[in-house]
Design a protein around this motif. Sequence first.
Motif, PDB file in Angstrom:
ATOM      1  N   LEU A 181       0.828  -1.206   0.000  1.00  0.00           N
ATOM      2  CA  LEU A 181       0.000   0.000   0.000  1.00  0.00           C
ATOM      3  C   LEU A 181       0.864   1.259   0.000  1.00  0.00           C
ATOM      4  O   LEU A 181       0.524   2.261  -0.653  1.00  0.00           O
ATOM      5  N   ASP A 185       0.637   3.928  -2.927  1.00  0.00           N
ATOM      6  CA  ASP A 185       0.306   5.319  -2.629  1.00  0.00           C
ATOM      7  C   ASP A 185       1.405   6.279  -3.087  1.00  0.00           C
ATOM      8  O   ASP A 185       1.129   7.444  -3.387  1.00  0.00           O
ATOM      9  N   ASP A 233      -7.115   3.496   0.060  1.00  0.00           N
ATOM     10  CA  ASP A 233      -5.885   2.864   0.548  1.00  0.00           C
ATOM     11  C   ASP A 233      -5.630   3.200   2.012  1.00  0.00           C
ATOM     12  O   ASP A 233      -5.122   2.364   2.766  1.00  0.00           O
ATOM     13  N   GLN A 236      -7.670   0.859   4.097  1.00  0.00           N
ATOM     14  CA  GLN A 236      -7.081  -0.480   4.085  1.00  0.00           C
ATOM     15  C   GLN A 236      -5.815  -0.533   4.936  1.00  0.00           C
ATOM     16  O   GLN A 236      -5.577  -1.507   5.652  1.00  0.00           O
ATOM     17  N   ARG A 237      -5.020   0.524   4.865  1.00  0.00           N
ATOM     18  CA  ARG A 237      -3.786   0.561   5.644  1.00  0.00           C
ATOM     19  C   ARG A 237      -4.092   0.579   7.138  1.00  0.00           C
ATOM     20  O   ARG A 237      -3.407  -0.079   7.936  1.00  0.00           O
TER      21      ARG A 237
END
Length: 456
Positions: A181, A185, A233, A236-237
């Motif tokens: 991720l 990113d 993201d 999710q992180r």
Amino acid sequence: MKSMNVPRLLRRGPALALCATLAACATYAPKPLPNNVAWHDSAAGPRVTTRDIALPALAAQQIDLHAPLDIRAVAALAVLNDPRLVAARDQAGVARAQAFAAGLLPAPKLSAERDIPQGQSDATTTAYNLGLSLDLDQLITRGASVAAAREHVRAVDLGILWQEWQTASAAELDYIALVGLRERDRLLEMQRQAIAARLGRERAAAAAGIAPRTTADADLIELNAVQHLLATDARQRAAKQGQLDAMLGLPPGQALRLAGLPRFDAAAVREAAGSLDRLPEIRPDLMALRAGYASQEQTLRKAVLSQFPSVGVTLSRARDTSNVHTLGFAVDFSLPILNGSPGKIAVARATRRALYDTYRVRLQQAHAEVAQALADLAILQQERSSLQAALPALQSASQAADAALRSGEITLPQAQRQAQALLDQQLALQANAQQIAERTVALQLLTGSGIFAAKG
């Protein structure tokens, strides 16, 4: 004089036996449950001493919490600090206590009776009866009980080792997800900055009347799309970081600095593929099933031994009221015709068959999972070669499109499509690298290679 000792024993024996029993008894102390969450001390951080880890590659790992942690360091921290492993290791203590109990010899039983004559009778003395009995049935089945308990302890220990393997693998997957991720990113942020800078120029040009507003609006839509991906993201992180924190026994939000993705090692993959035929001697879950099966074999043997008549022996010394002394013994047999022994044997045999089939299915599943992981890695490697081969042309085309846009040779949508094609290719390469790392970790778990390999 000898006959005088027996009445004294009748008077003092129960008291002496009670004192001896109390001296051998364990004591009780309450252990109340906690009311608060027991996080690791945020100042001290998680445990970092790795020498007690059963996995040699992790036991030799040096951990510096002030430096970026590589994938092995994170796996070692998880094995050391996962609260679920602490609870699992407690089960080993229960199994060892059960094995200790199975090895204890049967306790002899002491009985004492005293009859005092009452009223008019021909009695000349007080009668007594002393008996010492021992149940030999436990001695007959003790060997099978001890062997079954010993194998059960081994199965529990191997089950805990398999949980450590799974914990290390789960920590590695969380590490790969977080690093992936971060890399994704980084690409999206570069794209966002480029679009934002272009949007600023286009808005200024639109305000000066030298460019249409629709150009800036198109970039704004593209900017919002990239920002939405970055926000997704971020969620999710946060979820992956929460999983890793829980595994390390840390309070939520205690992010650790992580290094990069591990490099693909073709030699390690070939080594993992070569261990396929040795899985029963490598994988703790398969070894635990084998130990459980061996324990059930002994349980069945115990059930078979229990169908034979159990024997009890009693030694006695007595005196009746006419002062006649006797010394004797008694043997009693328990006939197991109606005590359910055939049913116990049938249950034990059925359980053994179930364990046999469970092991056979697990072994087939292990081979299938390894074959699937190897096939996935081969496909991913082919995909990576294709993605890398196409990348230089897309980079060159994107740079040319950007220059053409500045000179007015092409329109903004054309330049955007070319930039998006390059970004998609870069994101696909990043996702491919992440997937290769994930499948490699899975392959290592399935074959006992990598961090799970024993010392050679």
